[in-house]
Scaffold this motif. Structure first.
Motif, PDB file in Angstrom:
ATOM      1  N   UNK A 157       0.840  -1.206   0.000  1.00  0.00           N
ATOM      2  CA  UNK A 157       0.000   0.000   0.000  1.00  0.00           C
ATOM      3  C   UNK A 157       0.871   1.251   0.000  1.00  0.00           C
ATOM      4  N   UNK A 158       1.932   1.228   0.775  1.00  0.00           N
ATOM      5  CA  UNK A 158       2.855   2.366   0.807  1.00  0.00           C
ATOM      6  C   UNK A 158       3.516   2.573  -0.553  1.00  0.00           C
ATOM      7  N   UNK A 159       3.954   1.473  -1.178  1.00  0.00           N
ATOM      8  CA  UNK A 159       4.580   1.565  -2.495  1.00  0.00           C
ATOM      9  C   UNK A 159       3.590   2.128  -3.521  1.00  0.00           C
ATOM     10  N   UNK A 160       2.338   1.667  -3.467  1.00  0.00           N
ATOM     11  CA  UNK A 160       1.325   2.149  -4.409  1.00  0.00           C
ATOM     12  C   UNK A 160       1.076   3.638  -4.202  1.00  0.00           C
ATOM     13  N   UNK A 161       1.025   4.059  -2.956  1.00  0.00           N
ATOM     14  CA  UNK A 161       0.828   5.473  -2.657  1.00  0.00           C
ATOM     15  C   UNK A 161       2.018   6.303  -3.148  1.00  0.00           C
ATOM     16  N   UNK A 162       3.211   5.784  -2.918  1.00  0.00           N
ATOM     17  CA  UNK A 162       4.414   6.492  -3.370  1.00  0.00           C
ATOM     18  C   UNK A 162       4.463   6.566  -4.890  1.00  0.00           C
ATOM     19  N   UNK A 163       4.102   5.478  -5.563  1.00  0.00           N
ATOM     20  CA  UNK A 163       4.074   5.456  -7.026  1.00  0.00           C
ATOM     21  C   UNK A 163       3.019   6.425  -7.564  1.00  0.00           C
ATOM     22  N   UNK A 164       1.856   6.461  -6.920  1.00  0.00           N
ATOM     23  CA  UNK A 164       0.796   7.372  -7.356  1.00  0.00           C
ATOM     24  C   UNK A 164       1.229   8.823  -7.181  1.00  0.00           C
ATOM     25  N   UNK A 165       1.893   9.119  -6.079  1.00  0.00           N
ATOM     26  CA  UNK A 165       2.375  10.475  -5.852  1.00  0.00           C
ATOM     27  C   UNK A 165       3.435  10.846  -6.893  1.00  0.00           C
ATOM     28  N   UNK A 166       4.283   9.907  -7.253  1.00  0.00           N
ATOM     29  CA  UNK A 166       5.312  10.166  -8.267  1.00  0.00           C
ATOM     30  C   UNK A 166       4.656  10.417  -9.623  1.00  0.00           C
ATOM     31  N   UNK A 167       3.593   9.680  -9.937  1.00  0.00           N
ATOM     32  CA  UNK A 167       2.885   9.857 -11.208  1.00  0.00           C
ATOM     33  C   UNK A 167       2.232  11.237 -11.282  1.00  0.00           C
ATOM     34  N   UNK A 168       1.735  11.727 -10.166  1.00  0.00           N
ATOM     35  CA  UNK A 168       1.116  13.054 -10.127  1.00  0.00           C
ATOM     36  C   UNK A 168       2.161  14.133 -10.375  1.00  0.00           C
ATOM     37  N   UNK A 169       3.323  13.946  -9.783  1.00  0.00           N
ATOM     38  CA  UNK A 169       4.400  14.938  -9.947  1.00  0.00           C
ATOM     39  C   UNK A 169       4.943  14.916 -11.360  1.00  0.00           C
ATOM     40  N   UNK A 170       5.049  13.724 -11.940  1.00  0.00           N
ATOM     41  CA  UNK A 170       5.587  13.596 -13.307  1.00  0.00           C
ATOM     42  C   UNK A 170       4.607  14.152 -14.276  1.00  0.00           C
TER      43      UNK A 170
END
Length: 98
Positions: free
Chosen positions: A85-98
């Motif tokens: 869940x943490x990895x998914x949240x981190x990946x989603x946050x990275x996608x928003x920034x990108x």
């Protein structure tokens, strides 16, 4: 395998190892207290000693083996769910920034 995937696997191995170590330590402490409260005796320190009855040595081994394995399974699964869940949240946050 990508570098990102390898980093995730390495990170999970580190987290999983720490969780496993902490769980084993805590489970042993808790099961020892439960054994003492239930039987009124301290857990057998030396299973080979003839001062410890065979039934008590086997009973303690069964309680510790099953109890520690159950604790390991529950904590490993919980930790994995949290990590994913943490990895998914981190990946989603990275996608928003990108």
């Amino acid at each position: 395998m990508t570098d990102e995937k390898e980093k995730q696997d390495l990170a999970w191995k580190a987290v999983g190892g720490l969780v496993g170590f902490a769980t084993a330590w805590a489970a042993k402490k808790v099961l020892s207290v439960v054994w003492e409260k239930t039987t009124g005796k301290k857990p057998p320190a030396d299973h080979d000693s003839l001062d410890v009855s065979l039934a008590e040595a086997i009973g303690y081994a069964v309680v510790m083996g099953v109890g520690m394995q159950v604790a390991q399974i529950v904590m490993a699964r919980t930790a994995r769910r949290r990590y994913d869940a943490w990895r998914a949240l981190k990946d989603a946050a990275r996608d928003v920034v990108d």
